[in-house]
Design an enzyme around this catalytic site. Structure first.
Site, PDB file in Angstrom:
ATOM      1  N   HIS A  25       0.841  -1.206   0.000  1.00  0.00           N
ATOM      2  CA  HIS A  25       0.000   0.000   0.000  1.00  0.00           C
ATOM      3  C   HIS A  25       0.873   1.253   0.000  1.00  0.00           C
ATOM      4  O   HIS A  25       2.064   1.194   0.315  1.00  0.00           O
ATOM      5  CB  HIS A  25      -0.895   0.041   1.245  1.00  0.00           C
ATOM      6  CG  HIS A  25      -2.081  -0.877   1.151  1.00  0.00           C
ATOM      7  ND1 HIS A  25      -2.016  -2.190   1.522  1.00  0.00           N
ATOM      8  CD2 HIS A  25      -3.357  -0.657   0.721  1.00  0.00           C
ATOM      9  CE1 HIS A  25      -3.207  -2.751   1.341  1.00  0.00           C
ATOM     10  NE2 HIS A  25      -4.039  -1.845   0.856  1.00  0.00           N
ATOM     11  N   LYS A  44      -0.392   4.767   4.679  1.00  0.00           N
ATOM     12  CA  LYS A  44      -1.214   3.806   5.407  1.00  0.00           C
ATOM     13  C   LYS A  44      -0.634   3.561   6.801  1.00  0.00           C
ATOM     14  O   LYS A  44       0.567   3.366   6.955  1.00  0.00           O
ATOM     15  CB  LYS A  44      -1.313   2.485   4.619  1.00  0.00           C
ATOM     16  CG  LYS A  44      -2.255   1.488   5.274  1.00  0.00           C
ATOM     17  CD  LYS A  44      -2.734   0.422   4.306  1.00  0.00           C
ATOM     18  CE  LYS A  44      -3.627  -0.601   4.970  1.00  0.00           C
ATOM     19  NZ  LYS A  44      -4.880  -0.022   5.458  1.00  0.00           N
TER      20      LYS A  44
END
Ligand SMILES: NC(=O)C1=CN([C@@H]2O[C@H](COP(=O)(O)OP(=O)(O)OC[C@H]3O[C@@H](n4cnc5c(N)ncnc54)[C@H](OP(=O)(O)O)[C@@H]3O)[C@@H](O)[C@H]2O)C=CC1
Ligand SMILES: O=C(O)C1=N[C@H](C(=O)O)C[C@H](O)C1
Length: 274
Positions: free
Chosen positions: A160, A164
């Site tokens: 990600h 995040k």
């Protein structure tokens, strides 16, 4: 012309998902943006939600009062933080409305509070709201059921964007849970979430997780089933956050017709549990 349909509140309105949801709700039939909520003190308070999300004036100024927004709404679509989602679940229960929770990184204590709120609210919660990932979870469950744990090692890999804050991702945990379900084992007892240093050899039956973070990656997930001399890889790539937003709105519309309770995207999408 005034838009009609299920009246939805978007929380975390200024966030990556909040802004995507405002755009999707403005474009979709059958739903209308009732309110947009941001943190008290946010520079967005008072601004028109459609204007800052880039879809033009919607006549919905951002506020920081969730209860006032929930009382006259049909549902709330919530991608924020665990503590915020727990608070909103209690308010959704008070207002007897639908609460779709996309927030990841919840502790088991958070989950318990959310499930308690589902006695009065219709809650749909999932680590991933996309059709593709929920289909992938079914495929993982079938593969894990079909391949002997003594001979096939399961590893869940995710990447990600650099912003995040939780790991492993909600999706990685959902996929790990599907693998554990397929094998008929408890994920808590079999998962290896971090490896570092002299770990010794891998235990047969472990379900491993590996986390990568960087750049602007929206969401990459792979489940590897590694046997002697061969690897089966099942994977999903998210190219756009609208897949999560469309799934969340679909969940809200589905839950509107249900009794109070705690539901998953598998329930919403009618994916097989056999
Ligand atoms: N299930 C799924 O399909 C998906 C889940 N997610 C999950 O959704 C969550 C949000 O992701 P993303 O949009 O990228 O994150 P962002 O950080 O971009 O957005 C989170 C938003 O929540 C707001 N917020 C945080 N705390 C509060 C509070 N106490 N009161 C009100 N608002 C608050 C933030 O406001 P502020 O900036 O002022 O702090 C921000 O606007 C994460 O848990 C992520 O993992 C994301 C995509 C898909
Ligand atoms: O934080 C994100 O961005 C995402 N979070 C979810 C997760 O934790 O799996 C879903 C998606 O992958 C994007």
């Amino acid at each position: 012309m005034t838009k009609t349909g299920m009246k939805l509140v978007v929380t975390g309105a200024g966030g990556r998902m909040g802004q995507t949801l405002i755009r999707i709700i403005a474009a979709m039939e059958g739903v209308t943006l009732h309110a947009a909520i941001a943190r008290a003190g946010s520079s967005l308070i008072g601004r028109d939600a459609g204007e800052f999300a880039g879809v033009g004036h919607l006549g919905v100024p951002v506020t920081s009062d969730p209860l006032a927004a929930f009382v006259h709404a049909d549902g709330v679509v919530d991608f924020t933080t665990p503590a915020t989602s727990v608070e909103y679940a209690a308010l959704a229960a008070q207002a007897r409305i639908v609460h779709v929770i996309g927030t990841t990184g919840c502790s088991s204590a958070d989950e318990e509070k959310i499930r308690a709120a589902a006695r009065h609210a219709r809650i749909v919660k999932s680590g991933n709201m996309s059709l593709g990932v929920n289909l992938l979870a079914e495929l993982v469950r079938q593969a894990a059921r079909s391949l002997d744990a003594a001979d096939w090692d399961i590893e869940v890999l995710e990447m990600h964007h650099k912003h995040k804050v939780d790991a492993p991702s909600g999706t990685a945990l959902l996929l790990g849970q599907a693998a554990a379900d397929g094998r008929g084992v408890d994920l808590q007892e079999t998962s290896v979430r971090v490896r570092d240093g002299h770990t010794g050899p891998r235990n047969a039956g472990d379900i491993g997780f590996a986390t990568l973070r960087g750049g602007s990656v929206i969401g990459e997930h792979s489940v590897l089933l590694a046997g002697e001399g061969e690897i089966v890889t099942l994977s999903h790539s998210a190219g756009d956050r609208t897949i999560f937003a469309r799934g969340a709105v679909k969940a809200a519309l589905w839950a509107f017709g249900q009794k109070p309770g705690f539901y998953s995207m598998s329930d919403v999408l009618g994916l097989s549990k056999s």
